[in-house]
Design an enzyme around this catalytic site. Structure first.
Site, PDB file in Angstrom:
ATOM      1  N   CYS A 126       0.836  -1.203   0.000  1.00 42.24           N
ATOM      2  CA  CYS A 126       0.000   0.000   0.000  1.00 42.24           C
ATOM      3  C   CYS A 126       0.871   1.253   0.000  1.00 42.24           C
ATOM      4  O   CYS A 126       0.634   2.189  -0.779  1.00 42.24           O
ATOM      5  CB  CYS A 126      -0.921  -0.029   1.227  1.00 42.24           C
ATOM      6  SG  CYS A 126      -2.125   1.304   1.248  1.00 42.24           S
ATOM      7  N   CYS A 127       1.911   1.276   0.857  1.00 42.25           N
ATOM      8  CA  CYS A 127       2.811   2.434   0.889  1.00 42.25           C
ATOM      9  C   CYS A 127       3.511   2.599  -0.454  1.00 42.25           C
ATOM     10  O   CYS A 127       3.725   3.730  -0.914  1.00 42.25           O
ATOM     11  CB  CYS A 127       3.855   2.277   1.991  1.00 42.25           C
ATOM     12  SG  CYS A 127       3.251   2.606   3.656  1.00 42.25           S
TER      13      CYS A 127
ATOM     14  N   CYS B 147      -0.990   8.798   7.059  1.00 46.44           N
ATOM     15  CA  CYS B 147      -2.342   8.447   6.642  1.00 46.44           C
ATOM     16  C   CYS B 147      -3.209   8.188   7.882  1.00 46.44           C
ATOM     17  O   CYS B 147      -2.743   7.652   8.891  1.00 46.44           O
ATOM     18  CB  CYS B 147      -2.311   7.197   5.778  1.00 46.44           C
ATOM     19  SG  CYS B 147      -1.521   7.454   4.181  1.00 46.44           S
TER      20      CYS B 147
ATOM     21  N   CYS C 151      -3.399   4.714   9.613  1.00 46.27           N
ATOM     22  CA  CYS C 151      -2.102   4.166  10.039  1.00 46.27           C
ATOM     23  C   CYS C 151      -1.389   5.058  11.045  1.00 46.27           C
ATOM     24  O   CYS C 151      -0.196   4.904  11.285  1.00 46.27           O
ATOM     25  CB  CYS C 151      -1.199   3.948   8.822  1.00 46.27           C
ATOM     26  SG  CYS C 151      -1.917   2.831   7.614  1.00 46.27           S
TER      27      CYS C 151
ATOM     28  N   CYS D 135       7.888   4.073   5.790  1.00 46.14           N
ATOM     29  CA  CYS D 135       7.011   3.624   4.713  1.00 46.14           C
ATOM     30  C   CYS D 135       7.796   3.260   3.468  1.00 46.14           C
ATOM     31  O   CYS D 135       7.223   2.811   2.493  1.00 46.14           O
ATOM     32  CB  CYS D 135       5.998   4.710   4.378  1.00 46.14           C
ATOM     33  SG  CYS D 135       6.765   6.258   3.920  1.00 46.14           S
TER      34      CYS D 135
HETATM   35 FE1  SF4 Z   1      -1.360   2.817   2.889  1.00 45.45          FE
HETATM   36 FE2  SF4 Z   1      -1.139   3.247   5.537  1.00 45.45          FE
HETATM   37 FE3  SF4 Z   1       1.014   3.409   3.908  1.00 45.45          FE
HETATM   38 FE4  SF4 Z   1      -0.922   5.272   3.867  1.00 45.45          FE
HETATM   39  S1  SF4 Z   1       0.506   4.801   5.572  1.00 45.45           S
HETATM   40  S2  SF4 Z   1       0.059   4.377   2.108  1.00 45.45           S
HETATM   41  S3  SF4 Z   1      -2.778   3.994   4.158  1.00 45.45           S
HETATM   42  S4  SF4 Z   1      -0.206   1.565   4.396  1.00 45.45           S
END
Ligand code: SF4
Length: 238
Positions: A120-121, A203, A206, A231
C-alpha cells in the site's frame, strides 16, 4: 558510487554546522532548477516550507495525496498555500495500481500483514514520489535524527540509492524544541492534530497518538511488532 560517496562526504564537510538556509542555498546554487522539496505537512516540513517560500521561490514544493490523509492535512495544504502565496504540487497514486490492490486485497489491506502495508505504501506513496522527484538532482526533506532510532544515523547530506538523488535534510540536527520555537516565533501554520497528541502525521488509518516518552514515530503502523516505522520513502537512512 565511490565517486558519489566522495562528493557526499565533501558536501557534508562544506556544510558542517550550516544553517538550513545556507545548506539549501549551497545546493540551489550547485543545481539551479533541480532541487525539489517534498512535504508531508508535518511541523518540520512547515518550517522548511516557510524558508523555501521566502528565500528560494524557484524550488518546487511537492506533496503526496495518498487518498487516506486526515482532513486536517488537506486544510493545512490550503492554509499554507494562501499564507505563503505558493503552489504545493500534489501527486496522486496511479489509479490502476490502487484499484487492483484494493479490489484484490481489501480497502484496509495494510492491517493484514507487513507485506500488504508495504504494498500500500509503495502504491500510494513511493510510486508517486518517484514521479515527483524525476528530473531533479536534490531532494530536500524534513528528517531529524531525534525522530526515531532508525533516523539517528542520518547525515545532513546523503545519497538516495532508490531514486539516485542527493538527499538534503537541512533540519537533521534540530531538536523538537527548536522546531516548535520556530513554529511559534515565525507564526508558521501547523496541523491541529499536533495539539491532539499526534507528533508524526501520516495516513489516517495508520497513525495514532503516542504516549509521553515514546518516540515520535511510534504512532505509525502501531500494530506491527518489530517492523521499522518507515514507509519506504526514507529507507536509505535506516
Ligand atoms: Fe497505505 Fe497506511 Fe502506507 Fe498510507 S501509511 S500508504 S494507508 S499503508
Amino acid at each position: 558510487m565511490d565517486v558519489m560517496q566522495n562528493s557526499i562526504d565533501q558536501y557534508n564537510k562544506d556544510l558542517l554546522s550550516a544553517s538550513p538556509v545556507r545548506a539549501i542555498e549551497y545546493f540551489n546554487t550547485l543545481f539551479p532548477g533541480q532541487c525539489v522539496f517534498s512535504t508531508s505537512l508535518g511541523v518540520e516540513d512547515q518550517v522548511l516550507t516557510r524558508i523555501i517560500a521566502s528565500e528560494f521561490p524557484t524550488i518546487r514544493i511537492v506533496t503526496l495525496d495518498t487518498g487516506r490523509l486526515f482532513e486536517e492535512t488537506y486544510e493545512l495544504i490550503h492554509i499554507t498555500e494562501l499564507k505563503y502565496k505558493i503552489k504545493i504540487e500534489v501527486y496522486f497514486p496511479d489509479h490502476t495500481l490502487v484499484e487492483n490492490m484494493v479490489n484484490s486485497k481489501g480497502i484496509n489491506l495494510f492491517y493484514d500483514s507487513v507485506e500488504n502495508r508495504k504494498e500500500c505504501c509503495h502504491n500510494r506513496k513511493i510510486e508517486p514520489l518517484t514521479r515527483a522527484l524525476k528530473g531533479s538532482k536534490v531532494w530536500i526533506t524534513g528528517l531529524r535524527k531525534e525522530q526515531s532510532l532508525a533516523r539517528a544515523g542520518v547525515s545532513l547530506v546523503n545519497w538516495d540509492n532508490t531514486h539516485s538523488i542527493i538527499k538534503l535534510n537541512p533540519l537533521i540536527d534540530w531538536s523538537e524544541q527548536e522546531i516548535w520555537s520556530a513554529i511559534h516565533t515565525k507564526k508558521i501554520p501547523y496541523s491541529s492534530l499536533h495539539d491532539k497528541g499526534f507528533p508524526s502525521i501520516g495516513c489516517r488509518p495508520c497513525t495514532r497518538t503516542v504516549l509521553p516518552g515514546e518516540d515520535s514515530r511510534s504512532g505509525r503502523w502501531w500494530w506491527e511488532n518489530g517492523s521499522k516505522k518507515e514507509c519506504g520513502l526514507h529507507l536509505n537512512e535506516e
